[in-house]
Design an enzyme around this catalytic site. Sequence first.
Site, PDB file in Angstrom:
ATOM      1  N   PHE A  17      21.681 -29.585 -13.398  1.00 48.24           N
ATOM      2  CA  PHE A  17      22.121 -28.756 -14.521  1.00 48.24           C
ATOM      3  C   PHE A  17      22.388 -27.352 -14.009  1.00 48.24           C
ATOM      4  O   PHE A  17      21.476 -26.673 -13.541  1.00 48.24           O
ATOM      5  CB  PHE A  17      21.096 -28.705 -15.670  1.00 48.24           C
ATOM      6  CG  PHE A  17      21.648 -27.913 -16.826  1.00 48.24           C
ATOM      7  CD1 PHE A  17      22.457 -28.511 -17.784  1.00 48.24           C
ATOM      8  CD2 PHE A  17      21.413 -26.554 -16.931  1.00 48.24           C
ATOM      9  CE1 PHE A  17      23.019 -27.766 -18.821  1.00 48.24           C
ATOM     10  CE2 PHE A  17      21.969 -25.802 -17.967  1.00 48.24           C
ATOM     11  CZ  PHE A  17      22.767 -26.408 -18.915  1.00 48.24           C
ATOM     12  N   ASP A  38      19.888 -22.484  -6.987  1.00 50.71           N
ATOM     13  CA  ASP A  38      19.974 -22.128  -8.403  1.00 50.71           C
ATOM     14  C   ASP A  38      18.541 -21.983  -8.921  1.00 50.71           C
ATOM     15  O   ASP A  38      17.894 -22.957  -9.286  1.00 50.71           O
ATOM     16  CB  ASP A  38      20.742 -23.196  -9.186  1.00 50.71           C
ATOM     17  CG  ASP A  38      20.858 -22.822 -10.673  1.00 50.71           C
ATOM     18  OD1 ASP A  38      20.130 -21.915 -11.122  1.00 50.71           O
ATOM     19  OD2 ASP A  38      21.675 -23.445 -11.376  1.00 50.71           O
ATOM     20  N   LYS A  79      18.288 -16.212 -16.841  1.00 46.50           N
ATOM     21  CA  LYS A  79      17.202 -16.436 -17.798  1.00 46.50           C
ATOM     22  C   LYS A  79      16.163 -15.296 -17.808  1.00 46.50           C
ATOM     23  O   LYS A  79      16.417 -14.271 -18.420  1.00 46.50           O
ATOM     24  CB  LYS A  79      16.579 -17.808 -17.539  1.00 46.50           C
ATOM     25  CG  LYS A  79      17.572 -18.931 -17.897  1.00 46.50           C
ATOM     26  CD  LYS A  79      16.933 -20.259 -18.214  1.00 46.50           C
ATOM     27  CE  LYS A  79      17.911 -21.176 -18.933  1.00 46.50           C
ATOM     28  NZ  LYS A  79      18.644 -22.104 -18.086  1.00 46.50           N
TER      29      LYS A  79
HETATM   30  C1  PLP Z   1      20.027 -22.472 -17.934  1.00 42.29           C
HETATM   31  C2  PLP Z   1      20.506 -22.799 -16.582  1.00 42.29           C
HETATM   32  C3  PLP Z   1      21.807 -22.447 -16.168  1.00 42.29           C
HETATM   33  C4  PLP Z   1      22.817 -21.831 -17.086  1.00 42.29           C
HETATM   34  O1  PLP Z   1      22.400 -20.628 -17.658  1.00 42.29           O
HETATM   35  P1  PLP Z   1      23.089 -20.104 -19.001  1.00 42.29           P
HETATM   36  O2  PLP Z   1      22.529 -18.715 -19.172  1.00 42.29           O
HETATM   37  O3  PLP Z   1      22.684 -21.029 -20.106  1.00 42.29           O
HETATM   38  O4  PLP Z   1      24.558 -20.120 -18.770  1.00 42.29           O
HETATM   39  C5  PLP Z   1      22.161 -22.727 -14.854  1.00 42.29           C
HETATM   40  N1  PLP Z   1      21.301 -23.320 -14.011  1.00 42.29           N
HETATM   41  C6  PLP Z   1      20.057 -23.684 -14.380  1.00 42.29           C
HETATM   42  C7  PLP Z   1      19.147 -24.330 -13.392  1.00 42.29           C
HETATM   43  C8  PLP Z   1      19.622 -23.445 -15.685  1.00 42.29           C
HETATM   44  O5  PLP Z   1      18.409 -23.831 -16.063  1.00 42.29           O
END
Ligand code: PLP
Length: 403
Positions: free
Chosen positions: A145, A230, A259
Amino acid sequence: MTDLISRTPGALADAERWTAHNYHPLPVVVAGAEGAWVTDVDGKRYLDFLAGYSALNFGHRHPALIAAAHAQLDRLTLTSRAFVHDQFASFCQGLAELCGKDLVLPMNTGAEAVETGIKVARKWGYQVKGVPQDQAEIVVAANNFHGRTTTIISFSTDPEARNDFGPYTPGFTIIPYGDPAALESAIGPNTVAVLLEPIQGEAGVLVPPPGYFTTVRELCTASNVLLIADEIQSGLGRTGKTFAIDHEHVTPDMYLLGKALGGGIVPVSAVAADRAVLGVLRPGEHGSTFGGNPLACAVGAEVVKLLQTGGFQQRSAELGAHLHARLGALIGHGVLEVRGRGLWAGVDIDPALMTGRQAVERLADRGILAKDTHGSTIRLAPPLVITADEIDHAVSQLEAVLR
Ligand SMILES: *Cc1c(COP(=O)(O)O)cnc(C)c1O
């Protein structure tokens, strides 16, 4: 007698009537919050065991973060990157030092940080590695994700995230997560980057096998491929260290952050990397109107300060051990498996008992907010300000739900 008539059903109906149904929220209408607790429109209190998918690592309305935001609101909120502002350099320096990298590129949402990472890796591939134009390949993992843009969902393996949103962006190779042999055979001469979550959150808090990232790092270094971590959900204290990949003693070439970087107040994301990588960008080639705005930088700088002492990381490690010990005791009592690190857990509920959705609905009735994923898994990720007693309370409620 204000509580004779609940305000919740009306508020839920209004939200249903006026919004696209791209979410299926729990029937809770939040009106206020402090620390690890939220209060709904009827005055009912809940312990927040989701923490905005780790956007609220420091709890709701952390006093230092709120104070920084208030002070900045009274001075300067937006300039665009057409000008420099007085909060910009200090935030970027603090974050670069926290990451041990030369440079930072601030954006807003996590998806934008991922997009930035992809663009930088491709440009680096053409300009530094010498990959032929438009041939750059990025290796990603199944069940990833990384966000919701058209390019990012192009390499999702989740049909819900992907179906009917084509045509898809080419240039991505998908391999199984946690399998170093698959990575070795996927890397070719045109591979510019490997993009991975150090722990796969959305997939159910999947922790890779020990040593996986050590091998990934070695393969990337040997083939002149960038390792992009990520850490948008796994980073900034969630797992008991500043970054989840720290557990593997591995340094990626690029950190993607988001986040919790916005302190639960504003969207703040960033890419951190050395000059040899981020330095490929020239003026006009990438940007964002709101990226690195004064309010975002003031809050982000305070977030960096909160992480500099290591206190939150230690708290997450210690309380996380407690959480995992308590959850481990539920295995065989309605729980099949528990995964995770620090204050982050994926709990597989026995599907013979109930679905994950049913479990989180019953938890909400009992004043605990959590989120299900993929059928029978529930995700627990409380703010790092949670106490051991509050963890005990939440786990007892889960125990009662499964009884
Ligand atoms: C939430 C998330 C994203 C995307 O972030 P948004 O602020 O919702 O665009 C990307 N990578 C990971 C691992 C995430 O948990």
